[in-house]
Design a protein around this motif. Structure first.
Motif, PDB file in Angstrom:
ATOM      1  N   HIS A 135       7.954  -7.863 -10.674  1.00  0.00           N
ATOM      2  CA  HIS A 135       8.568  -8.025 -12.118  1.00  0.00           C
ATOM      3  C   HIS A 135       9.689  -8.721 -11.987  1.00  0.00           C
ATOM      4  N   ALA A 136       9.627  -9.805 -11.251  1.00  0.00           N
ATOM      5  CA  ALA A 136      10.967 -10.663 -11.374  1.00  0.00           C
ATOM      6  C   ALA A 136      10.471 -12.119 -11.608  1.00  0.00           C
ATOM      7  N   ALA A 137       9.311 -12.442 -11.903  1.00  0.00           N
ATOM      8  CA  ALA A 137       9.029 -13.950 -12.109  1.00  0.00           C
ATOM      9  C   ALA A 137       9.942 -14.658 -13.202  1.00  0.00           C
ATOM     10  N   ASP A 138      10.364 -13.753 -14.208  1.00  0.00           N
ATOM     11  CA  ASP A 138      11.234 -14.570 -15.077  1.00  0.00           C
ATOM     12  C   ASP A 138      12.550 -14.087 -15.120  1.00  0.00           C
ATOM     13  N   ALA A 139      12.916 -13.692 -14.103  1.00  0.00           N
ATOM     14  CA  ALA A 139      14.342 -13.379 -13.747  1.00  0.00           C
ATOM     15  C   ALA A 139      15.365 -14.224 -13.474  1.00  0.00           C
ATOM     16  N   PRO A 140      16.478 -14.608 -13.960  1.00  0.00           N
ATOM     17  CA  PRO A 140      17.348 -15.653 -13.443  1.00  0.00           C
ATOM     18  C   PRO A 140      17.530 -15.812 -11.759  1.00  0.00           C
ATOM     19  N   ARG A 141      17.526 -16.753 -11.363  1.00  0.00           N
ATOM     20  CA  ARG A 141      17.809 -16.892  -9.786  1.00  0.00           C
ATOM     21  C   ARG A 141      19.220 -17.494  -9.610  1.00  0.00           C
ATOM     22  N   HIS A 144       0.732  -1.298   0.024  1.00  0.00           N
ATOM     23  CA  HIS A 144       0.052  -0.003   0.051  1.00  0.00           C
ATOM     24  C   HIS A 144       0.832   1.075   0.012  1.00  0.00           C
ATOM     25  N   GLU A 145       2.087   1.260   0.317  1.00  0.00           N
ATOM     26  CA  GLU A 145       2.809   2.238   0.617  1.00  0.00           C
ATOM     27  C   GLU A 145       4.377   2.077  -0.346  1.00  0.00           C
ATOM     28  N   ASP A 149      -7.986  -8.214  -0.563  1.00  0.00           N
ATOM     29  CA  ASP A 149      -7.290  -6.756  -0.541  1.00  0.00           C
ATOM     30  C   ASP A 149      -5.804  -6.864  -1.040  1.00  0.00           C
ATOM     31  N   LEU A 150      -5.375  -8.063  -1.479  1.00  0.00           N
ATOM     32  CA  LEU A 150      -4.002  -8.143  -1.723  1.00  0.00           C
ATOM     33  C   LEU A 150      -4.039  -7.962  -3.169  1.00  0.00           C
ATOM     34  N   ARG A 151      -3.366  -6.644  -3.822  1.00  0.00           N
ATOM     35  CA  ARG A 151      -3.177  -6.289  -5.095  1.00  0.00           C
ATOM     36  C   ARG A 151      -1.825  -5.911  -5.325  1.00  0.00           C
ATOM     37  N   PRO A 152      -1.569  -5.871  -6.649  1.00  0.00           N
ATOM     38  CA  PRO A 152      -0.141  -5.594  -6.983  1.00  0.00           C
ATOM     39  C   PRO A 152       0.288  -4.043  -6.166  1.00  0.00           C
ATOM     40  N   PRO A 153       1.337  -3.893  -6.016  1.00  0.00           N
ATOM     41  CA  PRO A 153       1.596  -2.621  -5.611  1.00  0.00           C
ATOM     42  C   PRO A 153       1.789  -1.427  -6.714  1.00  0.00           C
ATOM     43  N   GLU A 154       1.980  -0.331  -6.517  1.00  0.00           N
ATOM     44  CA  GLU A 154       2.142   0.537  -7.605  1.00  0.00           C
ATOM     45  C   GLU A 154       3.514   0.654  -8.079  1.00  0.00           C
TER      46      GLU A 154
END
Length: 349
Positions: free
Chosen positions: A259-265, A188-189, A209-214
């Motif tokens: 935005h890290a779902a496809d990032a190498p780990r 939220h912040e 209420d879980l939503r992606p942050p801005e």
């Protein structure tokens, strides 16, 4: 919507604290004489207790200034767990959170330790406190008028205005109930924090209420594979305190949000400094492309509902071991959190 801790969960955690004896002791730094609302003499260092008016409620917090603090210092918002408080999380037998004092003295950072609310009587200054906005509903029905999101943002406004901290280097970390509020603040912040670290906490399973942050925020998640209270695989919190996601699902949610779902780990095991603790620390880091933020999972393989700590342990009693499980002694959790968070700065534009 999921509820944490809820009335049943509140009773359970308070009972856990009682049965564990001194695991949640009340021997932390007590209120000092400087309890007014004037600016603290931060150059002298030490603890100070303050209050502020947030909405219709008076809320309390503590500040720790290391000796020789310089202007433009970083600050860490530390959120205590359920049934604990801004004082006792630094008690002599409180375990890993005490290491934040060592980090503060070594790195020259300000610790900001807000206090939750007692859901039974609405007390905001006591020692049996919870974060009632840890999820969408939490236990807000038991503490009407309490808004922890507003309290923390009001507190940030005051800290950044009154004290010599760098607004671009403000971080947040919490454990258990405080870890849930850490997630919520970053949702939220997100623009108020440079990075966050959540310990022994999974996202609620049914929170609409879980939503992606801005904006994405660098985040470190530390969970134990043998945690009986905040279970690694998710499910029902004991005594119907609500349902939580698994650690895998919690990490996946944040990988998408950052935005890290496809990032190498990158995966590595930390040195096994305590072979007899039945625990290893496995670190997995996802580093996204530009526009995203990294996510790090610190898996305490064999660890329980505790922070990893080399130096600070919980009382070695049967009940403490039974309820909280193993303490991983291969590293200091506070140090690992600070090493992860400290390189990041908040965009002030």
């Amino acid at each position: 919507m999921a509820q944490w801790p809820g009335k049943a969960g509140t009773i359970l955690i308070a009972l856990v604290a009682f049965l564990a004896g001194c695991a949640f002791d009340r021997t932390g730094p007590r209120p000092d004489a400087a309890t007014g609302n004037g600016a603290a003499p931060w150059s002298d260092g030490g603890w100070y207790e303050r209050s502020l008016r947030s909405g219709e409620t008076t809320r309390w917090y503590r500040l720790y200034f290391p000796p020789g603090l310089e202007r433009g210092a970083p600050a860490v918002i530390l959120l205590h767990g359920g049934s604990r408080s801004m004082r006792d999380m630094f008690g002599e037998r409180a375990g890993g959170p005490r290491a934040w004092l060592d980090v503060a003295d070594r790195e020259g950072l300000v610790l900001v330790v807000p206090n939750g609310t007692n859901p039974e009587n609405g007390d905001t200054r006591g020692d049996n406190q919870f974060w009632v906005d840890a999820t969408a509903t939490g236990v807000a029905e038991d503490a009407p008028g309490t808004d922890d999101l507003r309290f923390i943002t009001d507190l940030l406004d005051r800290i950044e205005r009154r004290y010599p901290v760098d607004p671009a280097r403000v971080y947040v970390s919490g454990a258990s109930n405080g870890g849930l509020l850490t997630y919520r603040l970053l949702i939220h912040e997100p623009r108020r924090f440079a990075a966050g670290a959540a310990f022994i906490a999974n996202l609620p399973a049914d929170d609409a209420d879980l939503r992606p942050p801005e904006a994405p925020t660098p985040l470190m998640i530390t969970n134990g594979t043998r945690d009986r209270l905040m279970q690694w695989d998710g499910g029902e919190i004991p005594m119907r305190g609500g349902r939580i996601r698994s650690t895998e699902d919690t990490v996946a949610w944040w990988l998408n949000a950052n935005h890290a779902a496809d990032a190498p780990r990158r995966t590595r095991y930390l040195p096994d400094r305590a072979p007899d603790d039945d625990c290893r620390l496995r670190e997995v880091t996802w580093r996204p492309e530009s526009g995203g933020a990294p996510v790090r999972l610190l898996a305490m393989e064999g660890g329980g509902h505790t922070l990893p700590s080399l130096r600070y342990d919980l009382p070695d009693t049967f009940l403490a071991r039974r309820i909280f499980g193993n303490v991983c002694r291969d590293a200091e959790g506070a140090t690992l959190a600070w090493e992860f968070m400290s390189p990041f700065r908040r965009d002030m534009e």
